[in-house]
Design a protein around this motif. Structure first.
Motif, PDB file in Angstrom:
ATOM      1  N   UNK A  47       8.112   0.904  -2.221  1.00  0.00           N
ATOM      2  CA  UNK A  47       8.434   0.356  -0.906  1.00  0.00           C
ATOM      3  C   UNK A  47       8.917  -1.091  -1.015  1.00  0.00           C
ATOM      4  N   UNK A  48       9.777  -1.478  -0.086  1.00  0.00           N
ATOM      5  CA  UNK A  48      10.216  -2.874  -0.022  1.00  0.00           C
ATOM      6  C   UNK A  48       9.347  -3.667   0.953  1.00  0.00           C
ATOM      7  N   UNK A  49       8.327  -3.025   1.531  1.00  0.00           N
ATOM      8  CA  UNK A  49       7.432  -3.715   2.462  1.00  0.00           C
ATOM      9  C   UNK A  49       6.631  -4.779   1.719  1.00  0.00           C
ATOM     10  N   UNK A  50       6.331  -5.849   2.408  1.00  0.00           N
ATOM     11  CA  UNK A  50       5.541  -6.920   1.820  1.00  0.00           C
ATOM     12  C   UNK A  50       4.159  -6.397   1.433  1.00  0.00           C
ATOM     13  N   UNK A  51       3.634  -6.907   0.340  1.00  0.00           N
ATOM     14  CA  UNK A  51       2.304  -6.508  -0.101  1.00  0.00           C
ATOM     15  C   UNK A  51       1.294  -6.802   1.002  1.00  0.00           C
ATOM     16  N   UNK A  52       0.486  -5.820   1.319  1.00  0.00           N
ATOM     17  CA  UNK A  52      -0.528  -5.998   2.352  1.00  0.00           C
ATOM     18  C   UNK A  52      -0.065  -5.678   3.758  1.00  0.00           C
ATOM     19  N   UNK A  53       1.216  -5.289   3.918  1.00  0.00           N
ATOM     20  CA  UNK A  53       1.717  -4.938   5.253  1.00  0.00           C
ATOM     21  C   UNK A  53       1.032  -3.659   5.720  1.00  0.00           C
ATOM     22  N   UNK A  54       0.759  -3.530   7.024  1.00  0.00           N
ATOM     23  CA  UNK A  54       0.109  -2.318   7.515  1.00  0.00           C
ATOM     24  C   UNK A  54       1.032  -1.106   7.415  1.00  0.00           C
ATOM     25  N   UNK A  55       0.454   0.084   7.456  1.00  0.00           N
ATOM     26  CA  UNK A  55       1.233   1.323   7.377  1.00  0.00           C
ATOM     27  C   UNK A  55       2.026   1.568   8.655  1.00  0.00           C
ATOM     28  N   UNK A  71      -3.602  -0.032   9.313  1.00  0.00           N
ATOM     29  CA  UNK A  71      -3.662   0.394   7.910  1.00  0.00           C
ATOM     30  C   UNK A  71      -4.434   1.694   7.876  1.00  0.00           C
ATOM     31  N   UNK A  72      -3.849   2.736   7.297  1.00  0.00           N
ATOM     32  CA  UNK A  72      -4.449   4.066   7.289  1.00  0.00           C
ATOM     33  C   UNK A  72      -4.971   4.386   5.894  1.00  0.00           C
ATOM     34  N   UNK A  73      -6.203   4.883   5.838  1.00  0.00           N
ATOM     35  CA  UNK A  73      -6.806   5.318   4.581  1.00  0.00           C
ATOM     36  C   UNK A  73      -7.492   6.655   4.797  1.00  0.00           C
ATOM     37  N   UNK A  78      -8.660   3.616  -1.047  1.00  0.00           N
ATOM     38  CA  UNK A  78      -9.266   2.318  -1.331  1.00  0.00           C
ATOM     39  C   UNK A  78      -8.464   1.208  -0.672  1.00  0.00           C
ATOM     40  N   UNK A  79      -9.157   0.299  -0.005  1.00  0.00           N
ATOM     41  CA  UNK A  79      -8.520  -0.841   0.626  1.00  0.00           C
ATOM     42  C   UNK A  79      -8.381  -1.962  -0.396  1.00  0.00           C
TER      43      UNK A  79
END
Length: 83
Positions: A47-55, A71-73, A78-79
């Motif tokens: 993904x090109x999303x920033x690290x830690x960006x929500x789903x 953020x979906x788990x 693991x978070x």
């Protein structure tokens, strides 16, 4: 910044839900509730999303622009610290 406590969803007996299954259900609910919904990094490829960006990002324009990041788990997910 306000951080919400994780919401635990009950699953039906005998079913295993993946994060993708959970995300689909959340997106459907958000759309029915009138939110504009954006899925971030939904591909199995890098993904090109920033690290830690929500789903999922959602915005309710009729409610003065209420904006939510989710953020979906799955139960086994693991978070990471940046999330």
């Amino acid at each position: 910044m306000s951080v919400a406590r994780p919401l635990r969803l009950k699953r039906l007996p005998g079913t295993a839900q993946t994060e993708a299954d959970i995300q689909r259900g959340i997106v459907q609910w958000l759309e029915v509730s009138g939110a504009a919904v954006f899925r971030i990094g939904g591909s199995k490829r890098r993904s090109t999303a920033a690290t830690g960006a929500p789903d999922i990002l959602a915005c309710w324009p009729r409610s003065r622009g209420l904006f939510v990041g989710i953020e979906v788990k799955s139960r086994s997910g693991k978070l990471r610290p940046e999330q």
